[in-house]
Scaffold this motif. Structure first.
Motif, PDB file in Angstrom:
ATOM      1  N   LEU A 172       7.710  17.868 -10.291  1.00 19.64           N
ATOM      2  CA  LEU A 172       8.208  16.759  -9.493  1.00 19.64           C
ATOM      3  C   LEU A 172       7.053  16.209  -8.660  1.00 19.64           C
ATOM      4  CD1 LEU A 172      10.579  15.078  -8.357  1.00 19.64           C
ATOM      5  CD2 LEU A 172      10.886  16.900  -6.694  1.00 19.64           C
ATOM      6  N   ARG A 173       6.929  14.921  -8.714  1.00 23.29           N
ATOM      7  CA  ARG A 173       5.897  14.287  -7.905  1.00 23.29           C
ATOM      8  C   ARG A 173       6.445  14.014  -6.521  1.00 23.29           C
ATOM      9  NH1 ARG A 173       3.348  10.210 -12.372  1.00 23.29           N
ATOM     10  NH2 ARG A 173       2.896  11.855 -13.826  1.00 23.29           N
ATOM     11  N   GLU A 174       5.663  14.344  -5.545  1.00 21.22           N
ATOM     12  CA  GLU A 174       6.114  14.212  -4.168  1.00 21.22           C
ATOM     13  C   GLU A 174       6.026  12.761  -3.722  1.00 21.22           C
ATOM     14  OE1 GLU A 174       4.662  15.657   0.186  1.00 21.22           O
ATOM     15  OE2 GLU A 174       4.278  16.961  -1.517  1.00 21.22           O
ATOM     16  N   TYR A 175       7.073  12.290  -3.111  1.00 25.92           N
ATOM     17  CA  TYR A 175       7.102  10.952  -2.525  1.00 25.92           C
ATOM     18  C   TYR A 175       6.868  11.097  -1.038  1.00 25.92           C
ATOM     19  CZ  TYR A 175       8.789   6.393  -1.093  1.00 25.92           C
ATOM     20  OH  TYR A 175       8.887   5.136  -0.553  1.00 25.92           O
ATOM     21  N   ARG A 176       5.843  10.444  -0.534  1.00 29.26           N
ATOM     22  CA  ARG A 176       5.512  10.527   0.878  1.00 29.26           C
ATOM     23  C   ARG A 176       5.387   9.130   1.462  1.00 29.26           C
ATOM     24  NH1 ARG A 176       0.155  12.549   0.963  1.00 29.26           N
ATOM     25  NH2 ARG A 176       0.105  11.990  -1.205  1.00 29.26           N
ATOM     26  N   ALA A 177       5.891   8.979   2.659  1.00 29.82           N
ATOM     27  CA  ALA A 177       5.730   7.704   3.353  1.00 29.82           C
ATOM     28  C   ALA A 177       4.259   7.523   3.713  1.00 29.82           C
ATOM     29  CB  ALA A 177       6.588   7.678   4.609  1.00 29.82           C
ATOM     30  N   MET A 178       3.747   6.329   3.523  1.00 28.80           N
ATOM     31  CA  MET A 178       2.357   6.019   3.868  1.00 28.80           C
ATOM     32  C   MET A 178       2.357   4.768   4.732  1.00 28.80           C
ATOM     33  SD  MET A 178       0.397   6.590   0.282  1.00 28.80           S
ATOM     34  CE  MET A 178      -0.903   7.751   0.518  1.00 28.80           C
ATOM     35  N   TYR A 179       1.601   4.823   5.795  1.00 30.22           N
ATOM     36  CA  TYR A 179       1.588   3.710   6.731  1.00 30.22           C
ATOM     37  C   TYR A 179       0.239   2.997   6.792  1.00 30.22           C
ATOM     38  CZ  TYR A 179       5.877   6.015   8.002  1.00 30.22           C
ATOM     39  OH  TYR A 179       7.119   6.591   7.949  1.00 30.22           O
ATOM     40  N   ASP A 180      -0.777   3.595   6.232  1.00 29.38           N
ATOM     41  CA  ASP A 180      -2.111   3.010   6.230  1.00 29.38           C
ATOM     42  C   ASP A 180      -2.291   2.227   4.932  1.00 29.38           C
ATOM     43  OD1 ASP A 180      -4.753   2.359   6.449  1.00 29.38           O
ATOM     44  OD2 ASP A 180      -5.504   4.406   6.229  1.00 29.38           O
ATOM     45  N   ALA A 181      -2.495   0.931   5.041  1.00 29.35           N
ATOM     46  CA  ALA A 181      -2.602   0.062   3.869  1.00 29.35           C
ATOM     47  C   ALA A 181      -3.718   0.498   2.922  1.00 29.35           C
ATOM     48  CB  ALA A 181      -2.818  -1.385   4.302  1.00 29.35           C
ATOM     49  N   THR A 182      -4.817   0.981   3.451  1.00 29.15           N
ATOM     50  CA  THR A 182      -5.923   1.440   2.612  1.00 29.15           C
ATOM     51  C   THR A 182      -5.498   2.626   1.757  1.00 29.15           C
ATOM     52  OG1 THR A 182      -7.475   0.710   4.310  1.00 29.15           O
ATOM     53  CG2 THR A 182      -8.332   2.194   2.626  1.00 29.15           C
ATOM     54  N   ASN A 183      -4.762   3.571   2.356  1.00 30.75           N
ATOM     55  CA  ASN A 183      -4.275   4.720   1.598  1.00 30.75           C
ATOM     56  C   ASN A 183      -3.284   4.298   0.516  1.00 30.75           C
ATOM     57  OD1 ASN A 183      -5.792   6.530   3.051  1.00 30.75           O
ATOM     58  ND2 ASN A 183      -4.129   7.085   4.441  1.00 30.75           N
ATOM     59  N   VAL A 184      -2.454   3.328   0.836  1.00 33.96           N
ATOM     60  CA  VAL A 184      -1.476   2.842  -0.141  1.00 33.96           C
ATOM     61  C   VAL A 184      -2.195   2.221  -1.334  1.00 33.96           C
ATOM     62  CG1 VAL A 184       0.398   1.194  -0.560  1.00 33.96           C
ATOM     63  CG2 VAL A 184       0.339   2.511   1.566  1.00 33.96           C
ATOM     64  N   VAL A 185      -3.176   1.385  -1.079  1.00 36.33           N
ATOM     65  CA  VAL A 185      -3.932   0.745  -2.169  1.00 36.33           C
ATOM     66  C   VAL A 185      -4.661   1.798  -2.998  1.00 36.33           C
ATOM     67  CG1 VAL A 185      -5.847  -0.800  -2.708  1.00 36.33           C
ATOM     68  CG2 VAL A 185      -4.161  -1.474  -1.001  1.00 36.33           C
ATOM     69  N   THR A 186      -5.289   2.755  -2.338  1.00 37.35           N
ATOM     70  CA  THR A 186      -6.004   3.821  -3.056  1.00 37.35           C
ATOM     71  C   THR A 186      -5.042   4.609  -3.930  1.00 37.35           C
ATOM     72  OG1 THR A 186      -7.600   4.004  -1.263  1.00 37.35           O
ATOM     73  CG2 THR A 186      -7.444   5.875  -2.774  1.00 37.35           C
ATOM     74  N   ARG A 187      -3.881   4.969  -3.396  1.00 35.82           N
ATOM     75  CA  ARG A 187      -2.888   5.727  -4.156  1.00 35.82           C
ATOM     76  C   ARG A 187      -2.360   4.900  -5.326  1.00 35.82           C
ATOM     77  NH1 ARG A 187      -2.013  10.592  -5.695  1.00 35.82           N
ATOM     78  NH2 ARG A 187       0.104  10.793  -6.391  1.00 35.82           N
ATOM     79  N   MET A 188      -2.123   3.614  -5.113  1.00 35.38           N
ATOM     80  CA  MET A 188      -1.621   2.744  -6.168  1.00 35.38           C
ATOM     81  C   MET A 188      -2.664   2.599  -7.279  1.00 35.38           C
ATOM     82  SD  MET A 188       1.353   1.335  -6.621  1.00 35.38           S
ATOM     83  CE  MET A 188       2.019   1.277  -4.985  1.00 35.38           C
ATOM     84  N   GLN A 189      -3.932   2.479  -6.914  1.00 34.47           N
ATOM     85  CA  GLN A 189      -4.996   2.407  -7.923  1.00 34.47           C
ATOM     86  C   GLN A 189      -5.035   3.695  -8.735  1.00 34.47           C
ATOM     87  OE1 GLN A 189      -8.212   1.474  -5.230  1.00 34.47           O
ATOM     88  NE2 GLN A 189      -8.167  -0.697  -5.775  1.00 34.47           N
ATOM     89  N   HIS A 190      -4.856   4.822  -8.082  1.00 31.56           N
ATOM     90  CA  HIS A 190      -4.800   6.104  -8.784  1.00 31.56           C
ATOM     91  C   HIS A 190      -3.609   6.126  -9.740  1.00 31.56           C
ATOM     92  CE1 HIS A 190      -4.917  10.391  -9.589  1.00 31.56           C
ATOM     93  NE2 HIS A 190      -3.638  10.453  -9.226  1.00 31.56           N
TER      94      HIS A 190
END
Length: 153
Positions: free
Chosen positions: A1-19
């Protein structure tokens, strides 16, 4: 199961989405998608809807604009959640040969895969595959009540 975590930093969100996109490309091939803030927001919303504490999410999403982009966003969201995308066995070469009975068989098979076999399934019905308005009646009935009258009879 992939963990779903709330992210509030836009840079982290973009990095995670690119991954997530690079992982998607490894498994499924190319994915031409620009990460505009609206795209990231939509992907995040779809993932959030489909991932709840019980790992069961139902949603009827109606895309406005480019149906191909909506398809890619849905497939990426499924990939992020580790779900398999299942589509109707509709054939674009002979759309008139795909009837309500065929749709119900495909929909039932997806429900059995998810409910009986415990697989994460995203049943993805695109606009051009909805050749009968009754298809959407069944989908919306399932989304609202988690059952479709007469589907298994």
């Amino acid at each position: 199961l992939r963990e779903y975590r709330a992210m509030y930093d836009a840079t982290n969100v973009v990095t995670r989405m690119q991954h997530n996109i690079s992982e998607f490309v490894k498994h499924y091939g190319s994915l031409n998608m620009e990460l505009y803030s609206s795209t990231i927001s939509l992907i995040s919303r779809v993932v959030h809807i489909l991932h709840n504490p019980h790992d069961i999410g139902h949603a009827l999403l109606v895309a406005d604009g480019c149906s191909d982009m909506a398809y890619r966003i849905a497939c990426l969201a499924a990939s992020i959640l580790g779900a398999t995308v299942v589509s109707p066995t509709y054939s674009p070469e002979s759309p008139s040969s795909y009837h309500l009975q065929d749709f119900c068989a495909d929909f039932t098979a997806a429900i059995v895969e998810a409910g009986v076999k415990g697989k994460k399934i995203m049943f993805l019905l695109q606009e051009h595959e909805a050749t009968d308005p009754e298809f959407l009646v069944h989908v919306s009935e399932y989304v609202s009540s988690c059952s479709v009258a007469g589907l298994f009879s």
